[in-house]
Design a protein around this motif. Structure first.
Motif, PDB file in Angstrom:
ATOM      1  N   LYS A  27       0.806  -1.223   0.000  1.00 24.54           N
ATOM      2  CA  LYS A  27       0.000   0.000   0.000  1.00 24.54           C
ATOM      3  C   LYS A  27       0.843   1.279   0.000  1.00 24.54           C
ATOM      4  CE  LYS A  27      -4.119  -1.934   2.232  1.00 24.54           C
ATOM      5  NZ  LYS A  27      -5.046  -1.821   3.391  1.00 24.54           N
ATOM      6  N   ASP A  28       1.993   1.235   0.678  1.00 20.71           N
ATOM      7  CA  ASP A  28       2.826   2.434   0.797  1.00 20.71           C
ATOM      8  C   ASP A  28       4.067   2.373  -0.093  1.00 20.71           C
ATOM      9  OD1 ASP A  28       4.062   0.403   2.172  1.00 20.71           O
ATOM     10  OD2 ASP A  28       4.663   1.647   3.882  1.00 20.71           O
ATOM     11  N   GLU A  29       4.046   1.514  -1.101  1.00 17.07           N
ATOM     12  CA  GLU A  29       5.216   1.315  -1.953  1.00 17.07           C
ATOM     13  C   GLU A  29       4.953   1.717  -3.405  1.00 17.07           C
ATOM     14  OE1 GLU A  29       7.555  -2.467   0.132  1.00 17.07           O
ATOM     15  OE2 GLU A  29       6.201  -2.838  -1.563  1.00 17.07           O
ATOM     16  N   VAL A  83      -0.189   5.614  -1.845  1.00 14.94           N
ATOM     17  CA  VAL A  83       0.913   6.455  -2.331  1.00 14.94           C
ATOM     18  C   VAL A  83       0.380   7.771  -2.899  1.00 14.94           C
ATOM     19  CG1 VAL A  83       2.724   6.656  -4.082  1.00 14.94           C
ATOM     20  CG2 VAL A  83       2.473   4.530  -2.781  1.00 14.94           C
ATOM     21  N   THR A  84       0.963   8.871  -2.461  1.00 11.68           N
ATOM     22  CA  THR A  84       0.556  10.204  -2.947  1.00 11.68           C
ATOM     23  C   THR A  84       1.708  10.994  -3.553  1.00 11.68           C
ATOM     24  OG1 THR A  84       0.949  11.164  -0.746  1.00 11.68           O
ATOM     25  CG2 THR A  84      -1.280  10.368  -1.217  1.00 11.68           C
ATOM     26  N   LYS A  85       2.932  10.590  -3.256  1.00  9.94           N
ATOM     27  CA  LYS A  85       4.104  11.372  -3.643  1.00  9.94           C
ATOM     28  C   LYS A  85       4.513  11.138  -5.099  1.00  9.94           C
ATOM     29  CE  LYS A  85       8.850  12.146  -1.986  1.00  9.94           C
ATOM     30  NZ  LYS A  85       9.860  11.706  -1.003  1.00  9.94           N
ATOM     31  N   PHE A  86       4.281   9.926  -5.610  1.00 12.19           N
ATOM     32  CA  PHE A  86       4.702   9.578  -6.964  1.00 12.19           C
ATOM     33  C   PHE A  86       3.518   9.032  -7.756  1.00 12.19           C
ATOM     34  CE2 PHE A  86       8.437   8.897  -4.219  1.00 12.19           C
ATOM     35  CZ  PHE A  86       9.354   9.740  -4.847  1.00 12.19           C
ATOM     36  N   LYS A 110       9.370   1.724  -0.443  1.00 13.13           N
ATOM     37  CA  LYS A 110       8.435   2.654   0.196  1.00 13.13           C
ATOM     38  C   LYS A 110       8.587   4.053  -0.397  1.00 13.13           C
ATOM     39  CE  LYS A 110       7.914   0.355   4.664  1.00 13.13           C
ATOM     40  NZ  LYS A 110       8.016   0.510   6.138  1.00 13.13           N
ATOM     41  N   GLU A 111       7.474   4.742  -0.553  1.00 17.61           N
ATOM     42  CA  GLU A 111       7.532   6.094  -1.121  1.00 17.61           C
ATOM     43  C   GLU A 111       8.267   7.064  -0.192  1.00 17.61           C
ATOM     44  OE1 GLU A 111       4.088   8.518  -1.629  1.00 17.61           O
ATOM     45  OE2 GLU A 111       3.107   7.822   0.196  1.00 17.61           O
TER      46      GLU A 111
END
Length: 319
Positions: A27-29, A83-86, A110-111
């Motif tokens: 989920k966070d990758e 993920v929101t950064k990429f 991880k992001e």
């Protein structure tokens, strides 16, 4: 996907090409299609378990994580739901840190890792070569609390860490003397070194100058020989210190009150972004010596372990 593994500790020949399933990001990758990675001193030392005490961290009987590789440079191909950064299609680069795993066609990370957008001014090979030596150099230089016009001598100045240290030290206003083989004099001068010196001269009796910072990049000179050239109140940096040298340095620091910096570095996104900006502006140059295909990783490790590379060695993963 193609992956280079090491199932046992040992010489370069323990590295093997395997076929793995392409991983699914958590989920966070983010999943990166990895275009390039790099081979550095940390890679071959982990592969050999040099020193042997490293097995306490990486696996006592065999490696816990069978895929080496710290540097990532490629394109985001999938993202986890949180993920929101990429986003898919982003060109990115950075360091996997001690999670490693970059000797592979695809990497899930991880992001929040030390990963950032690869700008158009930096190529994928340069993105792979940038993190290791540059982040190491910058972290140690920050620990030195440098003042403009101080003097610094860099031992192993043509190495990955050395070529980065020259440029960053000059950016911070330091007078730099570079120690390397004569064949690399032109390279280190082109990077900004004010003075150059070969190894024989460094150890000669005629070399009696002292410096505010002695920066040892490659772990090939003794603490005693370096302290001979350290000014009172100066800083000795030991990038490639062995465990034995770390204990020696800690004892000297405690009993003689000499400022010695050693040990693991702190890789930060802030520092990676700082280096990215310098590179975009042409202030910092990524030095690449040679490039190898992923399938010739054994040869690449042999070359890096021999200790004669100039700057960085890059691995081509995606054609």
């Amino acid at each position: 996907m193609k992956v280079i593994t090491y199932r046992n500790y040992g010489p370069p020949e323990v590295l093997k090409l395997e076929e793995w399933e392409i991983p699914t990001p958590k989920k966070d990758e983010i999943r990166i299609k990895n275009y390039n990675t790099a081979v550095n001193s940390g890679d071959w030392r982990i592969r050999k378990a040099d020193p042997k005490l490293a097995k306490l961290y990486f696996g006592i009987f065999k490696p816990k994580k069978p895929v080496l590789g710290l540097s990532i440079s490629g394109v985001v191909e999938a993202v986890g739901e949180n993920v929101t950064k990429f986003k898919i299609g982003d060109k990115v680069f950075g360091s996997a840190g001690m999670q490693m795993g970059a000797y592979a066609e695809y990497v899930c990370i991880k992001e929040s890792s030390v990963i950032t957008i690869l700008p158009k001014e930096i190529s994928f090979p340069e993105g792979a070569a940038l993190p290791f030596g540059s982040l190491t150099a910058l972290d140690f230089l920050q620990k030195c609390n440098l003042q403009k016009n101080q003097t610094m001598i860099i031992y192993g100045a043509s190495s990955s860490v050395g070529t980065a240290t020259i440029q960053l030290a000059k950016h911070f206003g330091i007078v730099v003397t570079a120690v390397c083989s004569k064949g690399n004099f032109q390279l280190v001068k082109s990077l900004g070194a004010d003075f150059v010196m070969d190894y024989e001269t460094f150890f000669s009796e005629s070399h009696n100058k002292k410096y505010d910072v002695v920066f040892e990049c490659v772990g090939k000179s003794s603490i005693t020989s370096n302290l001979l050239h350290l000014s009172e109140g100066g800083v000795l940096v030991l990038v490639g210190a062995s465990f034995k040298e770390m204990f020696q340095a800690a004892w000297i620091s405690l009993t003689k009150h000499i400022n010695i910096k050693f040990g693991p570095i702190a890789e930060t996104l802030e520092n990676l972004n700082f280096l990215t900006e310098l590179t975009k502006k042409g202030i910092f140059k990524v030095v690449i010596d040679r490039s190898f295909r992923l399938e010739t990783m054994v040869e690449a490790h042999r070359y890096v372990e021999a200790g004669h590379k100039k700057g960085n060695v890059v691995i081509e993963i995606t054609k």
